[in-house]
Design an enzyme around this catalytic site. Structure first.
Site, PDB file in Angstrom:
ATOM      1  N   HIS A   1       0.853  -1.193   0.000  1.00 23.31           N
ATOM      2  CA  HIS A   1       0.000   0.000   0.000  1.00 23.31           C
ATOM      3  C   HIS A   1       0.886   1.240   0.000  1.00 23.31           C
ATOM      4  O   HIS A   1       1.515   1.552   1.002  1.00 23.31           O
ATOM      5  CB  HIS A   1      -0.939  -0.002   1.211  1.00 23.31           C
ATOM      6  CG  HIS A   1      -1.793   1.217   1.265  1.00 23.31           C
ATOM      7  ND1 HIS A   1      -2.764   1.480   0.327  1.00 23.31           N
ATOM      8  CD2 HIS A   1      -1.809   2.276   2.117  1.00 23.31           C
ATOM      9  CE1 HIS A   1      -3.352   2.639   0.610  1.00 23.31           C
ATOM     10  NE2 HIS A   1      -2.794   3.138   1.683  1.00 23.31           N
TER      11      HIS A   1
ATOM     12  N   ASP B   1       1.093   5.032  -0.293  1.00 29.05           N
ATOM     13  CA  ASP B   1       0.411   6.329  -0.256  1.00 29.05           C
ATOM     14  C   ASP B   1       1.111   7.343  -1.150  1.00 29.05           C
ATOM     15  O   ASP B   1       2.329   7.503  -1.069  1.00 29.05           O
ATOM     16  CB  ASP B   1       0.380   6.868   1.177  1.00 29.05           C
ATOM     17  CG  ASP B   1      -0.573   6.068   2.049  1.00 29.05           C
ATOM     18  OD1 ASP B   1      -1.722   5.881   1.630  1.00 29.05           O
ATOM     19  OD2 ASP B   1      -0.170   5.622   3.142  1.00 29.05           O
TER      20      ASP B   1
ATOM     21  N   ASP C   1      -7.940   1.640   1.805  1.00 33.58           N
ATOM     22  CA  ASP C   1      -7.560   2.514   2.916  1.00 33.58           C
ATOM     23  C   ASP C   1      -8.400   3.778   3.106  1.00 33.58           C
ATOM     24  O   ASP C   1      -8.381   4.355   4.185  1.00 33.58           O
ATOM     25  CB  ASP C   1      -6.067   2.898   2.791  1.00 33.58           C
ATOM     26  CG  ASP C   1      -5.496   3.446   4.087  1.00 33.58           C
ATOM     27  OD1 ASP C   1      -6.021   3.081   5.160  1.00 33.58           O
ATOM     28  OD2 ASP C   1      -4.541   4.237   4.040  1.00 33.58           O
TER      29      ASP C   1
ATOM     30  N   HIS D   1      -6.024   9.730  -0.676  1.00 35.23           N
ATOM     31  CA  HIS D   1      -6.735   9.731   0.597  1.00 35.23           C
ATOM     32  C   HIS D   1      -5.929  10.280   1.777  1.00 35.23           C
ATOM     33  O   HIS D   1      -6.401  10.209   2.914  1.00 35.23           O
ATOM     34  CB  HIS D   1      -7.277   8.329   0.908  1.00 35.23           C
ATOM     35  CG  HIS D   1      -6.221   7.267   0.979  1.00 35.23           C
ATOM     36  ND1 HIS D   1      -5.846   6.520  -0.108  1.00 35.23           N
ATOM     37  CD2 HIS D   1      -5.456   6.826   1.991  1.00 35.23           C
ATOM     38  CE1 HIS D   1      -4.900   5.672   0.237  1.00 35.23           C
ATOM     39  NE2 HIS D   1      -4.642   5.836   1.516  1.00 35.23           N
TER      40      HIS D   1
END
Ligand SMILES: [Zn+2]
Length: 1037
Positions: free
Chosen positions: A52, A54, A178, A416
């Site tokens: 994941h 970001d 997420d 996000h």
């Protein structure tokens, strides 16, 4: 002025047409997928290796990519290493799988790879080992992001994947593990991309528990109240998106499987599976094998998973194997069909998200209000510039490449931890810087584009150096303080509108000449003395009406300073109750309280008041809204000053050092709203409490029965009921305020069903909102907190600028009307569009160039019309942009079913004579993401398109216009220049049109042979297949 007339070239069609809505499954996509065999009679355990990544959070996007910082904690990870090491690990053993999600990172990585690595990547995607999933530029937030920007950032990611890796890189699954709650509109968008399923992550802890116990973690989401075929298979992990404790094999986490512990590890994993299998109806379990920024040393992860899988080889119950979400979803769907399993259906969304009884993730709906607004400005500029680039290409200039940075910056901003405001302060600064420089880049060619579109005889050699004056909100704009300046107003909407241009000035007298001659104006005092701003601030504001701006068109105004005029309206002190506005629209200010006490819209008057309030807090953070008080405390209002102008009446209030406001009503016939221009900032702590500031609008004698409506990403409205959840039992006692907060991306409304009346407030950026008492609408404006909420960002949300608490300025638009009368809902929809896509106002200084009014009049027309006529009120051109050698067009119906008796009907648009500069010669329909043609996608010779309520239809078209322009790339060689130019040398990747373009296509006489020679768009969409000699990027040249 809004145009409500249906033009003759467009026909409102009252009966329903058949609608194509399901994308065709590409024939060969099955061959891109390679799922390991399932074992009948066992539980099939799909291990999904993932990382994941970001797109900015605790570090900037760029720092995450490069791995800036030390290597001791996960946030110091570098994404470039993840991709490189994963490619190697996948190549080493063909049974291994991995999913790649964030295209922003993938693209940056791709640009730095040698041909062999690129070829390896393509091979791994083609053989199904590496699956591109989601595919958007970033994994966008679902509360604050607007649907236009969500669609854009997916489309851009898809286009990069198609151009780099090819058809097998077309994502089939949504992966939103997420984001802090999940919106229904995002699900709907995924469905319209043709996704076969969606994996979500964060839902309310009670809902999660319920779904585990009744086996509804796999479910069917009805993602739209309007669209047919909106059901989307959706699933979530039993726990979080990270691997199980003890099975975290990443170098950052350190678990290993050794000969000595193999049996324990297998038994332990089986134990976890014993629990998880109870949560699902089918014999499949999907297990995430990864975490944030894992797989930098991928061989370590895979080696240990290899052992785990091997350990399960002869297991009686579990068949454990490498998999991907698409393989899991396929397996589940097959079994559901075979066994006629009924999956639960969901119809609303997953807001608000609570991770426990004291943790409602409702603060981020408002966190960093200025970044949330700046993102909207970025969208507005992007849409305008893409439209202008379309017209300019027709005029033989190709400027599309200037939009590149802005497309990508907007993709990054949707992340996000970006638009949400949950990033560290220096990362927020980096996002703003990225967006600012991208906007400036996008505006570079505007002088040439505008002068070409307006040029009387071709393109005059005029360098007007336009800029959009991004700081007008703090009364800063250099150009509007010059002796003479030109104002260009571009309308990105597909219908005619009137826009009130407001510019910071320091003098009173002006002569404004527009396409219709001399224009009237008002001059007011500014709301606030922004003395602390270290820039040239102006003390006054010039207001004039850019009337009847043509759809997708431009008007030019020449402004000259003159001697003092009588237009200046100094403020007067209010001495009694006063009515502002016209007979139709206005408001009364109550002298006693200084507050608005009634509002008139379209001749109907209601008692409405507005106030500011504060919640104290000790434990709110960037994510969480945790008010200390059970109710907000009102801020004492103050009597203000006012000015009555010819276009607009204004009431100014300086309530205290934290809150200033102008309440306005414009005087045009269709200005059926009251505007609240709020300026909130420098919030002071109360003792040790932080402060969260809200505004509340209350209409008297109104019974909305504890229900209200909030928009989903700016599109369909969702009904909310106070202290209630549809899907699980909900005890509101511990969180009477925050548990009722919902994201308001563009609009919140209440309805009194008994009295058939409704009120709505629209905003100019995403905010949190609710309706806690009958007749009230509350929106949170700003937050200044005292501590971090412990969810990872590790910083207190305490924005500062110029040595004090950051000020945020924004607008609310209040409107109301009968729920029965036609037009109320449609008016709100149109107003929302005008707020989102207000005209692009560009200024250029002409005082030093000797460019007199007469000279400019000799060289330029003062008006350009992009469309032959306004589209009907219920249709909008969502997208118009150059698309490699073609153009991309999206049309949308902007009303829901039943919102309006007339305007909610299907509508047909005739594309034949839509644009003034060109005719569409060839047009094909694609899925929403423009990466897949629909079945029977050719739009017939009639070229009419029918839209159902809320439907978006996407097309790629060619024109008879001048397609033979060139771009700035003059060296004409397609070699490896990317390595020199880094990210900027992108024409080489054919993301934009090449120097050598095919001649205009003549579809009526084109044969199959010519089709090959001409390389029209249908081949170009997905032509990058396996590179033949490692020269993948030359495929289309
Ligand atoms: Zn994340």
């Amino acid at each position: 002025m809004r145009n409500y007339i249906v033009p003759t070239v467009l026909i409102l069609v009252l009966n329903s047409f058949s609608v194509k809505s399901s994308p065709v499954k590409p024939k060969n996509l099955e061959t891109c997928q390679s799922c390991h065999p399932l074992v009948d009679g066992k539980i099939n355990v799909h291990l999904v290796p993932h990382s994941h990544d970001d797109v900015g959070w605790l570090k900037t996007f760029s720092q995450y990519y490069y791995g800036t910082g030390d290597f001791t904690t996960y946030e110091n990870a570098g994404v470039q290493y993840i991709l490189n090491s994963t490619i190697k690990a996948l190549k080493a053993k063909p049974d291994r799988r991995f999913i790649q999600v964030e295209t922003a990172f993938f693209w940056k990585w791709w640009l730095h790879q040698d041909e062999a690595t690129k070829q390896d990547t393509i091979d791994l995607v083609n053989n199904g080992q590496l699956e591109m999933i989601n595919g958007a530029w970033s994994m966008n937030d679902e509360a604050a992001a607007h649907y236009q920007s969500i669609i854009d950032q997916f489309t851009w990611g898809f286009r990069i994947l198609a151009k780099t890796v090819g058809e097998c890189a077309r994502p089939k699954i949504g992966w939103q593990i997420d984001p802090f709650g999940h919106s229904r509109e995002h699900g709907s968008i995924c469905k319209q991309f043709g996704f076969e399923g969606l994996v979500v992550g964060r839902i309310d802890y009670r809902d999660k528990a319920r779904r585990k116990s009744n086996q509804s973690l796999d479910f069917i989401w009805k993602t739209s109240n309007n669209l047919n075929n909106s059901e989307l298979f959706t699933t979530m992990f039993p726990d979080f998106y990270v691997d199980e404790p003890g099975y975290r094999f990443d170098v950052l986490h350190g678990n290993t499987i050794e000969d000595s512990n193999l049996n324990d590890k297998v038994n332990g994993f089986a134990k976890i599976l014993d629990t998880y299998r109870k949560y699902y109806q089918t014999s499949n379990i999907m297990m995430p094998m990864g975490n944030d920024f894992t797989y930098q040393v991928a061989e370590r992860n895979f080696k240990n998973m290899d052992k785990l899988i091997k350990g399960f080889q002869n297991h009686q119950t579990y068949n454990v194997f490498y998999s991907t979400p698409s393989c899991y979803i396929k397996a589940v769907q097959d079994e559901v069909r075979q066994k006629s399993i009924v999956l639960e259906e969901k119809t609303d969304d997953f807001f608000p998200y609570a991770s426990n009884s004291n943790s409602y993730w409702t603060g981020y709906f408002t966190s960093r209000p200025t970044l949330k607004r700046f993102e909207r400005i970025g969208n507005k500029v992007l849409q305008s510039v893409k439209q202008l680039a379309t017209f300019s290409r027709i005029k033989d200039q190709d400027h599309d490449i200037y939009t590149l940075d802005l497309r990508q910056a907007m993709g990054v901003l949707q992340h996000h931890d970006a638009i949400t405001g949950t990033e560290k302060q220096f990362v927020a600064n980096d996002y703003a810087k990225l967006l600012d420089s991208a906007i400036k880049k996008a505006e570079e060619p505007l002088s040439e584009i505008i002068t070409t579109l307006l040029g009387k005889n071709g393109s005059p050699n005029l360098n007007l150096n336009f800029s959009s004056c991004l700081l007008t909100n703090i009364t800063v704009c250099d150009n509007s303080q010059k002796e003479r300046f030109v104002v260009v107003v571009q309308n990105p909407l597909s219908r005619s509108v009137t826009h009130y241009v407001r510019l910071p000035v320091n003098s009173d007298g002006f002569k404004i000449t527009g396409p219709d001659g001399e224009e009237s104006f008002d001059v007011f005092e500014s709301i606030h003395k922004f003395d602390y701003v270290r820039a040239k601030i102006a003390s006054k504001e010039l207001v004039f009406a850019a009337r009847n701006l043509p759809p997708l068109g431009v008007k030019l105004y020449y402004v000259e300073k003159t001697s003092l005029s009588k237009r200046f309206k100094p403020f007067k002190k209010l001495t009694e109750d006063l009515y502002f506005g016209t007979k139709s629209n206005g408001f009364i200010v109550d002298y006693a309280s200084g507050k608005v006490k009634s509002v008139t819209i379209k001749g109907i008057t209601r008692q409405v008041n507005q106030e500011f309030l504060t919640y104290r807090t000790t434990s709110s953070g960037a994510y969480l809204f945790r008010p200390y008080d059970k109710a907000a405390a009102p801020i004492a209002s103050k009597v203000g000053t006012y000015a009555l102008g010819s276009f607009v009446d204004e009431y100014h209030q300086v309530i205290n050092t934290e809150v200033t406001q102008i309440t306005r009503v414009y005087k045009g016939e269709n200005d059926a709203y009251i505007e609240f221009d709020w300026l909130v900032g420098n919030l002071q702590y109360i003792d040790s409490y932080g402060k969260e500031l809200v505004t509340r609008y209350t209409i008297q004698d109104f019974n909305n029965n504890e229900t209200f409506y909030t928009d989903s990403n700016g599109r369909e409205m969702i009904k909310r009921q106070l202290n209630h959840r549809n899907d699980y039992s909900y005890d509101p006692s511990s969180s009477p305020v925050t548990g009722n907060y919902y994201p308001v991306t563009s609009k919140i409304g209440i309805k009194d069903e008994t009295n058939k009346f409704q009120m709505a407030v629209l905003n100019d950026r995403a905010q949190g909102g609710t309706s806690l008492t009958e007749g009230s609408i509350e929106l949170m404006l700003h937050r200044r907190l005292t501590q971090d909420d412990g969810l990872g960002v590790g910083e207190t949300l305490n924005e500062k600028q110029y040595g004090q608490g950051l000020y945020a300025r924004g607008r609310h638009f209040l409107t109301f009307g009968s729920t029965e009368a036609n037009g109320t809902a449609a008016f709100e929809r149109n107003l929302a569009e005008e707020v989102l896509l207000s005209p692009l106002v560009l200024l250029a200084d002409v005082s030093t160039e000797g460019l007199t009014l007469e000279k400019i009049q000799g060289l330029l027309e003062f008006k350009f019309e992009g469309l032959t006529a306004s589209l009907p009120q219920n249709v909008h051109i969502l997208t118009l942009e150059p698309w490699i050698d073609s153009y991309l067009l999206r049309l949308e119906h902007i009303l829901e079913r039943g919102e309006d008796e007339e305007l909610s009907k299907p509508v047909t648009v005739d594309l034949n004579k839509l644009f003034t500069l060109f005719s569409i010669t060839k047009i094909r329909e694609t899925s929403l993401g423009a990466n897949e043609f629909l079945e029977d996608s050719e739009v017939g010779v009639t070229k009419t398109v029918t839209l159902e309520p809320m439907q978006i239809r996407t097309f790629i078209f060619e024109t008879d216009g001048n397609n033979s322009g060139g771009n700035d790339d003059s060296d004409g060689d397609d070699d490896d220049d990317y390595s020199k130019g880094g990210d900027t040398n992108l024409a080489k990747y054919e993301l934009f049109r090449q120097t050598r373009v095919p001649p205009p296509l003549r579809p009526s006489i084109r044969t199959g042979r010519e089709r090959q020679v001409g390389k029209p768009y249908q081949e170009k969409l997905f032509t990058l297949q396996k590179a033949q000699s490692g020269r993948w990027h030359k495929m289309d040249s």
